[in-house]
Each structure stands twice: as structure tokens, then as C-alpha cells.
Design an enzyme around this catalytic site. Structure first.
Site, PDB file in Angstrom:
ATOM      1  N   ASN A  53      46.615   3.275  13.409  1.00  0.00           N
ATOM      2  CA  ASN A  53      47.278   3.585  12.145  1.00  0.00           C
ATOM      3  C   ASN A  53      48.715   4.055  12.402  1.00  0.00           C
ATOM      4  OD1 ASN A  53      45.268   5.918  12.765  1.00  0.00           O
ATOM      5  ND2 ASN A  53      46.548   6.932  11.258  1.00  0.00           N
ATOM      6  N   ASP A  54      49.117   5.242  11.997  1.00  0.00           N
ATOM      7  CA  ASP A  54      50.522   5.636  11.913  1.00  0.00           C
ATOM      8  C   ASP A  54      51.351   5.331  13.169  1.00  0.00           C
ATOM      9  OD1 ASP A  54      49.230   6.823   9.807  1.00  0.00           O
ATOM     10  OD2 ASP A  54      49.912   8.852  10.235  1.00  0.00           O
ATOM     11  N   ARG A 174      50.813  19.232   9.454  1.00  0.00           N
ATOM     12  CA  ARG A 174      50.860  18.194  10.485  1.00  0.00           C
ATOM     13  C   ARG A 174      52.096  17.297  10.389  1.00  0.00           C
ATOM     14  NH1 ARG A 174      46.336  16.910   7.162  1.00  0.00           N
ATOM     15  NH2 ARG A 174      46.653  15.114   5.771  1.00  0.00           N
ATOM     16  N   GLU A 226      52.329  13.540   3.678  1.00  0.00           N
ATOM     17  CA  GLU A 226      52.173  13.256   5.101  1.00  0.00           C
ATOM     18  C   GLU A 226      53.434  12.609   5.650  1.00  0.00           C
ATOM     19  OE1 GLU A 226      47.607  12.499   6.081  1.00  0.00           O
ATOM     20  OE2 GLU A 226      48.445  10.848   4.920  1.00  0.00           O
ATOM     21  N   TRP A 311      44.845   3.565   2.860  1.00  0.00           N
ATOM     22  CA  TRP A 311      43.616   4.295   3.131  1.00  0.00           C
ATOM     23  C   TRP A 311      42.478   3.939   2.175  1.00  0.00           C
ATOM     24  CZ3 TRP A 311      42.350   6.089   7.510  1.00  0.00           C
ATOM     25  CH2 TRP A 311      43.282   6.652   8.371  1.00  0.00           C
TER      26      TRP A 311
END
Length: 507
Positions: A53-54, A174, A226, A311
């Protein structure tokens, strides 16, 4: 609580044992797939296998673009988050390297950034330069940690004093993005904290001080914030004017449903960010552009990339043995449009290296219906300019097959650019996938300009020279390679059409 701690300890020990028994060699990762699976991107980055993912830790150093990314070394579902790693000389052809950072007794390795510590402010490099990674350790709580590399990112040493920022009592804390701020002579960190961002500063990357926060009464708040990003850009056509851009992702609550990204234009004084912006500015109006991050240390250019997924269905997309891909890298600029600051995104110019055949058409009238073009392909770059006439709607149909098509169109009455993937191929894995995504976009002197990237499993549409962007995954049959022009309710003039065939970046 004791049972939870015991369970987490067992899981962490198991993960560590798995990591110790995995290969520790520092050679390149062998590509055993051939990159020819049905939906395998041919010029977008994807790992040989397993979950991704990221994008993380993007940095340019000693002639290499580093791409770290959230990665599960053990399977194609989310979990055991570590940092995968690849490098490139040109943002096009990537070389896979072994996993860079693996989960440890502080938890999984969540998203973060990498900086070039040019003057050894950290003291890790004996007065020389090196790379420092700042990332989230995600165990019982989310905390910020650092690691450093003395060999150009090939091996990493976690700081013994981790975490460098303990959790202040927040559930979501985060995704640190760090940069050097010339005006204060300090490192600045922007950090996601629930539904806002926090700013910290440091002189040595080890000791951090809280400065401020932003977002309590700004932007969209339909989900958790995020992967924030703060950078400065000059304003095109306004010599001497620069603005700060704060980008932050949100999940859920994106403009197209599920994951999305928003940005704010304003000022940063070294301690706090402010904006006079009204309303929400969305980075991308498609379903699949999330967790964006810029490459650090690229003087004269600002380039970013995003996880091309959502997501809502990320763990269900029909790909194997890998799951997850990146968008094509985009160069950023800032301009004023009707008095508003607009973030502009364009595919990096290095895409020219993939062009192997170009066809050009000029000054054609497209009448109601569809017109099949004498070009087929699953990997195409399309540049088109349409002049408004009497048509109510017009555009292109890509990846056309017997029963499949993806429509990229413009509705004149609503002044809306849209991508319709409801018949694009495999859509049955999620009720949230077969949708039409759209964005408001006004003509420029009665002209609509489109720049489209088509790959085996994606369509990226850049409208009016990158002022409006829509990114969407598609999963058509390999045989669905037709390309058509269309108009409805009247005529439209096709001023220019250029179609480039793109060769695979993996061959």
C-alpha cells in the site's frame, strides 16, 4: 489488557522468527513472475508478489530515486507491515531490493519518510551525509521512530533510543513527513493525529518538540486524516510569489467515496500553518489515488506518487500473486485559476522513454455516435483537444471489448469531466467498484484538453493540463483493447489527437 499484551507478544515473536528465517542477502530481489499476469501494470510500479500500500520514504540520493512502500513480506493481504524497497534512475524502470525495515518489538513499520542528512545533524554519519528514515512504530500504540543508512539505503540501523516521539495518548498518531526548513534552520515534521495534523521540530532528528496543530475547523472530516505532506511551490505567472501546500488524505470521506486526498494552500511561518481557503480542494476526483508522498531532495522539481487503490475494496481486487500498485509519478506546480490557487499535476516527462509509436489526427468533426480508431492497445498515452460545438457529451472509450468499455467523457451542460467504469471488466468483487467518478471542469476558450494514461489495470485522466485529475483502476479482459471517439446530441471538433503506444517498463 494482560491477555491482549500476551497475544501481541506472541504475534510479535512469531513475526520476528519469520523475519530471521527469511533471506537476509542484499542482492536484488529476483523477479520470478515475468510481469505478464492478466492485470499486471506494465509501466506503473507494483511488487513482484504480496501486498503493497502506501509509498514511504521517497528520496532522491546519489542518482537514484528510492521508493519504499508498505509491504507484507508473507502474503497478499494487509498485515506484518514492513518497508519494501525499489530504486530507479529515471522513475520508469525499477529495480527491486530486499525489504528495508521489518517489524520489531515496537510493532509493525507504518508509513513515514526519508531525508538526506547532508550535514550530519543526527550524528550518525561521522560528519558525512547519509539517509535517515522517520516512521511510525505501530504496536500497542503508534509512536515515531527513526533508522539510518550509511550505504545509500541498502542496509538500515534502527536507533537504539526509539521511539523518538512517544504517543501522547492518541489512537491515531502516525505517518511522519519530515523536511529541512531553511527559514528556521530546523527539521520540521508534519504528523497525522486523528482528524488533524500536528507539527514538530528538531535540530538533530532525535529530539523533537511539539509546535502547533492544524485542521480542527478546516477541510473534510468524514474519516481519519493520514499521510500528510507540506511543501512550498512558486505560483506560475506570478514572479516572486510562493505558497505552502498542505496535503492530507482522509479515509473514509473522500470525494468519490472511501479513500481520498485534500489540500490546503496557505502560509507556514516555521511553527504553524494557516490558510484563508474556503471550501475543500480535492487532490484527485477518482476512486484510486491515496497516501500521496513527494520525493525529497529533488531541487527544481517536485514529484509525487500515490497508492493506486481504495480501502473500500483494496483487499478484494482480483490480482495475484501481488496486490497493489502505484500511480504514475506526477510533477507538481501551482497556479491561479479564477482567483483560486490550484494544484496542477502532470505525468513526469520521463514517460517519453516508453513511447514506441505515435499516431496523430488533426481537425476532425466527430458526429453523433462512435468512431472506431485504427489503434488498439492496453498501454496507451492519449493527448486530445476538443473544441465545443453542438454535442451535449463527447470523449473517448478505452479498453473496449465485446462486453467491456471504460468511458472518459465530458458533459457540456454540467461542465463535468467523468470516468465511467461500470462496464470496465471485473467489477463484481465490491459494490463500491462499478461507479462513475466525476469532477467540475470549465472549458478554456471553449476547448477541453485531456491527457490520458491507460495501463492494463488503470486509467489516469488529466484534464485541462493537469488542473483536474481522475484516477481509477479497471480490470478488463486482455483482449479488450479497442479505442473509440464518441459524441452525443450533436457534433464536437477534435482539434488534435495524439496516441502513443507505450512499451513495458519491465522488459
Amino acid at each position: 489488557m494482560g491477555t491482549r499484551r500476551a497475544l501481541m507478544s506472541i504475534l510479535l515473536v512469531t513475526a520476528l522468527l519469520l523475519s530471521w528465517t527469511s533471506s537476509e542477502v542484499k542482492a536484488d530481489v529476483k523477479n520470478e513472475t515475468g510481469y505478464q499476469e492478466a492485470y499486471r501494470p506494465q509501466y506503473h510500479f507494483s511488487p513482484p508478489k504480496n501486498w503493497m500500500n502506501d509509498p514511504n520514504g521517497l528520496v532522491y540520493y546519489k542518482g537514484e530515486y528510492h521508493l519504499f512502500y508498505q509491504y507484507n513480506p508473507y502474503g497478499n493481504q494487509w498485515g506484518h507491515m514492513s518497508w519494501g524497497h525499489a530504486v530507479s534512475k529515471d522513475l520508469i524502470r525499477w529495480r527491486h531490493l530486499p525489504v528495508a525495515l521489518k517489524e520489531d518489538d515496537l510493532g509493525m513499520i507504518f508509513s513515514g519518510s526519508v531525508v538526506v542528512d547532508k550535514h550530519d545533524t543526527s550524528g550518525f554519519f561521522g560528519g558525512k551525509s547519509g539517509l535517515v528514515a522517520i516512521y511510525t512504530s505501530a504496536g500497542e500504540s503508534q509512536q515515531q521512530s527513526i533508522a539510518y543508512s550509511k550505504d545509500d539505503g541498502r542496509t538500515w540501523h534502527k536507533y537504539k533510543g526509539n521511539p523518538v516521539i512517544p504517543n501522547p495518548g492518541l489512537k491515531d498518531f502516525r505517518d511522519p513527513k519530515v523536511f529541512w526548513d531553511d527559514q528556521t534552520g530546523k527539521w520540521v515534521m508534519v504528523l497525522a493525529a486523528g482528524d488533524r495534523v500536528m507539527f514538530y521540530s528538531s535540530t538533530n532528528l532525535r529530539n523533537w518538540s511539539y509546535m502547533s496543530q492544524f485542521g480542527a475547523d478546516q477541510g473534510a472530516h468524514g474519516g481519519v486524516w493520514e499521510c500528510p505532506e507540506l511543501f512550498q511551490l512558486p505560483v506560475e505567472g506570478h514572479p516572486g510569489e510562493k505558497k505552502w501546500v498542505l496535503q492530507v488524505d482522509i479515509n473514509p470521506g473522500g470525494i468519490a467515496g472511501g479513500s481520498g486526498g485534500q489540500y490546503f494552500v496557505g502560509e507556514f511561518d516555521g511553527k504553524k500553518f494557516t490558510t484563508q481557503q474556503k471550501g475543500i480542494k480535492w487532490v484527485d476526483f477518482g476512486k484510486d489515488f491515496y497516501a500521496t508522498q513527494t520525493w525529497s531532495n529533488t531541487p527544481g522539481r517536485l514529484i509525487w506518487v500515490a497508492w493506486m487503490n481504495n480501502w473500500q475494496y483494496a483487499q478484494d481486487i482480483p490480482t495475484s500473486p501481488w496486490r497493489g500498485a502505484m500511480s504514475f509519478p506526477r510533477e507538481l506546480s501551482l497556479k491561479k485559476v479564477n482567483g483560486e490557487y490550484v494544484l496542477v499535476q502532470k505525468p513526469v516527462q520521463e514517460i517519453n522513454k516508453l513511447r514506441e509509436d505515435t499516431r496523430v489526427w488533426n481537425n476532425r468533426i466527430i458526429t453523433p455516435g462512435t468512431e472506431l480508431l485504427p489503434v488498439r492497445g492496453e498501454t496507451l498515452e492519449i493527448e486530445a483537444e476538443f473544441q465545443l460545438d453542438t454535442a451535449d457529451e463527447f470523449g473517448l472509450i478505452v479498453r473496449k471489448g465485446t462486453k467491456e468499455k471504460t468511458i472518459i467523457g465530458y458533459n457540456v451542460g454540467n461542465q463535468t469531466l467523468f470516468v465511467d467504469r461500470t462496464q470496465s471488466g471485473r467489477t463484481d468483487f465490491s459494490k463500491d467498484f462499478p461507479v462513475v467518478t466525476k469532477a467540475q471542469m470549465k472549458p478554456k476558450n471553449r476547448v477541453i484538453q485531456l491527457h490520458i494514461l491507460v495501463d492494463r489495470s488503470s486509467v489516469e485522466v488529466f484534464g485541462n493540463h493537469g488542473e483536474t485529475v481522475l484516477t481509477n483502476q479497471i480490470f478488463p479482459d486482455l483482449k479488450s483493447q479497442g479505442l473509440e471517439l464518441y459524441a452525443r446530441g450533436g457534433n464536437v471538433k477534435l482539434q488534435t489527437l495524439r496516441i502513443h503506444r507505450l512499451k513495458s517498463a519491465w522488459q
